[in-house]
Design a protein around this motif. Structure first.
Motif, mmCIF file in Angstrom:
data_model
loop_
_atom_site.group_PDB
_atom_site.id
_atom_site.type_symbol
_atom_site.label_atom_id
_atom_site.label_comp_id
_atom_site.label_asym_id
_atom_site.label_seq_id
_atom_site.Cartn_x
_atom_site.Cartn_y
_atom_site.Cartn_z
ATOM 1 N N UNK A 247 0.817 -1.222 0.000
ATOM 2 C CA UNK A 247 0.000 0.000 0.000
ATOM 3 C C UNK A 247 0.852 1.274 0.000
ATOM 4 N N UNK A 248 1.803 1.447 0.933
ATOM 5 C CA UNK A 248 2.595 2.690 0.906
ATOM 6 C C UNK A 248 3.402 2.833 -0.382
ATOM 7 N N UNK A 249 3.907 1.700 -0.897
ATOM 8 C CA UNK A 249 4.694 1.705 -2.131
ATOM 9 C C UNK A 249 3.840 2.167 -3.305
ATOM 10 N N UNK A 250 2.629 1.593 -3.436
ATOM 11 C CA UNK A 250 1.775 1.916 -4.573
ATOM 12 C C UNK A 250 1.217 3.328 -4.472
ATOM 13 N N UNK A 251 0.985 3.795 -3.257
ATOM 14 C CA UNK A 251 0.529 5.185 -3.088
ATOM 15 C C UNK A 251 1.637 6.142 -3.534
ATOM 16 N N UNK A 252 2.885 5.822 -3.147
ATOM 17 C CA UNK A 252 4.012 6.688 -3.496
ATOM 18 C C UNK A 252 4.241 6.712 -5.005
ATOM 19 N N UNK A 253 3.952 5.594 -5.668
ATOM 20 C CA UNK A 253 4.186 5.539 -7.119
ATOM 21 C C UNK A 253 3.114 6.268 -7.910
ATOM 22 N N UNK A 254 1.990 6.555 -7.270
ATOM 23 C CA UNK A 254 0.954 7.334 -7.927
ATOM 24 C C UNK A 254 0.190 6.553 -8.979
ATOM 25 N N UNK A 255 -0.631 7.272 -9.751
ATOM 26 C CA UNK A 255 -1.506 6.596 -10.719
ATOM 27 C C UNK A 255 -1.217 7.014 -12.155
ATOM 28 N N UNK A 256 -0.264 7.930 -12.330
ATOM 29 C CA UNK A 256 -0.066 8.521 -13.657
ATOM 30 C C UNK A 256 0.313 7.483 -14.708
ATOM 31 N N UNK A 257 1.211 6.550 -14.346
ATOM 32 C CA UNK A 257 1.661 5.568 -15.338
ATOM 33 C C UNK A 257 0.518 4.692 -15.809
ATOM 34 N N UNK A 258 -0.309 4.252 -14.843
ATOM 35 C CA UNK A 258 -1.454 3.409 -15.208
ATOM 36 C C UNK A 258 -2.430 4.191 -16.090
ATOM 37 N N UNK A 259 -2.665 5.461 -15.731
ATOM 38 C CA UNK A 259 -3.598 6.269 -16.509
ATOM 39 C C UNK A 259 -3.083 6.467 -17.929
ATOM 40 N N UNK A 260 -1.770 6.639 -18.046
ATOM 41 C CA UNK A 260 -1.179 6.796 -19.380
ATOM 42 C C UNK A 260 -1.379 5.532 -20.203
ATOM 43 N N UNK A 261 -1.112 4.371 -19.593
ATOM 44 C CA UNK A 261 -1.258 3.099 -20.306
ATOM 45 C C UNK A 261 -2.693 2.918 -20.791
ATOM 46 N N UNK A 262 -3.664 3.250 -19.919
ATOM 47 C CA UNK A 262 -5.069 3.078 -20.283
ATOM 48 C C UNK A 262 -5.458 4.016 -21.419
ATOM 49 N N UNK A 263 -4.951 5.250 -21.353
ATOM 50 C CA UNK A 263 -5.342 6.212 -22.386
ATOM 51 C C UNK A 263 -4.700 5.855 -23.720
ATOM 52 N N UNK A 264 -3.617 5.059 -23.674
ATOM 53 C CA UNK A 264 -2.985 4.611 -24.915
ATOM 54 C C UNK A 264 -3.627 3.327 -25.425
ATOM 55 N N UNK A 265 -4.684 2.880 -24.752
ATOM 56 C CA UNK A 265 -5.453 1.764 -25.287
ATOM 57 C C UNK A 265 -5.203 0.414 -24.641
ATOM 58 N N UNK A 266 -4.397 0.363 -23.579
ATOM 59 C CA UNK A 266 -4.176 -0.919 -22.919
ATOM 60 C C UNK A 266 -5.422 -1.302 -22.134
ATOM 61 N N UNK A 267 -5.650 -2.622 -22.012
ATOM 62 C CA UNK A 267 -6.775 -3.063 -21.189
ATOM 63 C C UNK A 267 -6.362 -2.975 -19.715
ATOM 64 N N UNK A 268 -7.336 -3.108 -18.828
ATOM 65 C CA UNK A 268 -7.057 -3.039 -17.396
ATOM 66 C C UNK A 268 -6.044 -4.080 -16.977
#
Lengths: 280, 280
Positions: free
Chosen positions: B161-182
């Motif tokens: 949890x602390x690790x994933x909070x620190x890494x944020x959500x930007x990378x995942x959001x970028x991947x999704x907006x580029x068309x990757x599935x969940x």
């Protein structure tokens, strides 16, 4: 993106909310919540009188005294030495520092039963430390002192690992200011550093205390397990179970859980207080 | 000439503190570890080896490995799912959920065993139904697995949890907006980012799963060669005054603890950045 631009956190852009929520809540309920609620319900299964009769019998009260008393003494010992060890680890550079750092987690990694028989071997009156201590008239194994030894072993890493990050983050500028203003080194420690790390130290001590209270494996071998004298509460639960008094076992468990949960609440309050002080 | 750092204590004080720290760790932590191996080899290597390859000991080793092989993956899946939920989504009651996930840490292992007896035991809620359908949970492998899952429940979540909070959500959001599935986003973006933290959590889970004593002791029934895990086998041998054999099996568990500590230190040393957010 628009919600980002407006400065609000993006709500549920990432997928998997319902899946992970479903999985988490289901698994949590099955493994933790429903079984734990069983203890509370079953403890009153034979009426309130039976709950009081077993949960607050003379033997149970003696076991709470032994368990919580020993855990408190152990937490206190570890607070002093844990703080000293953390200080040495964070502030000093010396060969073997990494090794010392790794050794601290040994109680986390070593199975409790192994720790239990090893401590018993050392502190029995024929053991490496037990023999000289017995000559001095201080018996350890098979006496309440043994329980303190086992809980001290178990609790050390909680103190060190809780205080370590706080001490490492502590800015040196306030210390420098104190020294510049003419404070002695000891004054700097007690008036500047200690107040800063006290919340972390209390949290660590509370965690060590909670762990000591619940501890079973490392304690039962060294305790001697004399009813009223060196019998810990978890062992009394097992004794009740062996007599098929499930309700009685549950009653003692509930008393222990209530005390532990209160502790947890206090720890959370301290951490909250700490966060607010840090301005986060 | 080098001027002394005004914050640095005088050399004799530093050496004194360092010696106290090393002495405390030596006596409290290293001595018990050494005692395990000394006691195991008291009658030589051959006696120690025999105690380990004896059928009941092998059965205990097999059971311990089986229990870990089931409980660790269960907690791995749950840990990742709950961490994804907590770190990557906003919802009400998040703090409460985290507190509930942490609950098993503040519950005595003996109580952790007790709750499964109360539910699945012969006199438990589902006991009669299970008996009628020929399913044994308590005093058998399923009960041991459940108790083990309970005591190791929070490890992976707490690490991630602390690790994933620190890494944020930007990378995942970028991947999704580029068309990757969940799922693609999770396996190709999130998983590589958290792999060292995940390994760390699994390491701690596994060490505790293989070494758990109190919880397993309550639900196992201590049937020799059948429901004894390694720590329970140690207890049985010890109570039979078969000390060399008890310490030999204990030495095997101590080796596991040492391997865990070495791997843990390696991860902390070489992947410090990847674990940085988790406070180690």
């Amino acid at each position: 993106m628009t919600s980002r631009a407006m400065g609000r956190p993006a709500m549920r852009i990432l997928p998997g909310f319902s899946l992970t929520m479903g999985l988490t809540v289901t698994w949590l309920s099955l493994i933790v919540l429903i079984p734990l609620s069983a203890v509370f319900i079953r403890s009153f299964g034979q009426g309130f009188d039976h709950f009081i009769e077993v949960g607050f019998s003379a033997r149970a009260l003696a076991s709470y005294r032994v368990t919580f008393g020993a855990a408190a003494i152990a937490a206190l010992i570890n607070s002093v030495f844990g703080l000293l060890i953390t200080w040495v680890l964070v502030r000093y550079q010396f060969p073997g520092r990494q090794l010392l750092n790794a050794v601290i987690d040994l109680p986390f990694a070593l199975p409790t039963a192994v720790a239990g028989i090893a401590l018993t071997a050392i502190y029995a009156d024929t053991g490496w430390l037990g023999a000289p201590l017995a000559k001095l008239g201080i018996p350890v194994a098979y006496h309440p002192q043994g329980i303190v030894v086992a809980m001290t072993f178990i609790g050390l890493p909680f103190i060190v690992r809780t205080v370590e990050p706080v001490l490492a983050d502590l800015g040196r500028d306030i210390e420098e200011a104190a020294i510049t203003l003419g404070a002695k080194r000891w004054q700097t420690f007690t008036r500047v550093i200690l107040p800063e790390i006290t919340p972390a130290l209390v949290t660590g001590a509370a965690l060590a205390f909670a762990r000591g209270v619940g501890e079973y494996g490392s304690v039962i071998f060294i305790a001697g397990n004399m009813p009223m004298i060196s019998e810990i509460s978890p062992l009394l639960i097992i004794t009740q179970l062996e007599q098929y008094d499930y309700e009685g076992a549950a009653a003692i468990a509930v008393v222990m859980l209530l005390i532990s949960f209160t502790m947890l609440l206090v720890i959370n309050r301290i951490q909250e207080f700490n966060r607010r002080r840090a301005g986060l | 000439m080098n001027r002394r750092d005004p914050l640095q204590a005088p050399r004799p004080v530093m050496i004194g503190l360092l010696l106290v720290a090393v002495a405390y760790l030596g006596v409290m932590l290293m001595l018990p570890l050494a005692a395990v191996f000394v006691e195991a080899l008291r009658n030589g290597w051959e006696a120690a080896r025999e105690a380990i390859v004896e059928p009941d000991a092998l059965a205990a080793i097999r059971l311990t490995l089986t229990v870990a092989a089931i409980s660790v993956p269960c907690n791995l899946v749950f840990g990742v799912a709950s961490a994804w939920l907590i770190a990557k989504h906003d919802f009400r009651g998040k703090e409460l959920l985290l507190t509930l996930i942490d609950l098993p840490f503040s519950v005595s292992p003996v109580v952790a065993g007790l709750i499964y007896i109360l539910i699945y035991g012969a006199h438990g809620w589902f006991g009669p139904w299970l008996e009628a359908h020929g399913i044994t949970v308590v005093f058998a492998t399923p009960g041991i697995v459940m108790a083990t899952i309970f005591v190791t429940f929070p490890f992976v979540t707490r690490e991630l949890v602390p690790l994933m909070i620190a890494q944020g959500r930007a990378e995942e959001e970028a991947a999704l907006s580029l068309g990757a599935s969940g799922w693609q986003t999770f396996t190709r973006v999130t998983l590589p980012n958290i792999r060292w933290g995940l390994l760390y959590g699994v390491l701690l889970t596994n060490a505790r799963a293989m070494g758990e004593f109190g919880a397993v002791s309550v639900v196992s029934g201590h049937i020799r060669g059948e429901t004894n895990t390694m720590p329970l086998h140690v207890e049985v041998l010890y109570n039979e005054y078969n000390f060399v054999a008890a310490f030999s099996v204990a030495a095997l568990l101590a080796l596991l603890a040492l391997v865990t500590l070495i791997l843990k230190s390696y991860l902390e040393w070489h992947h410090r950045d990847a674990l940085a957010a988790s406070g180690h």
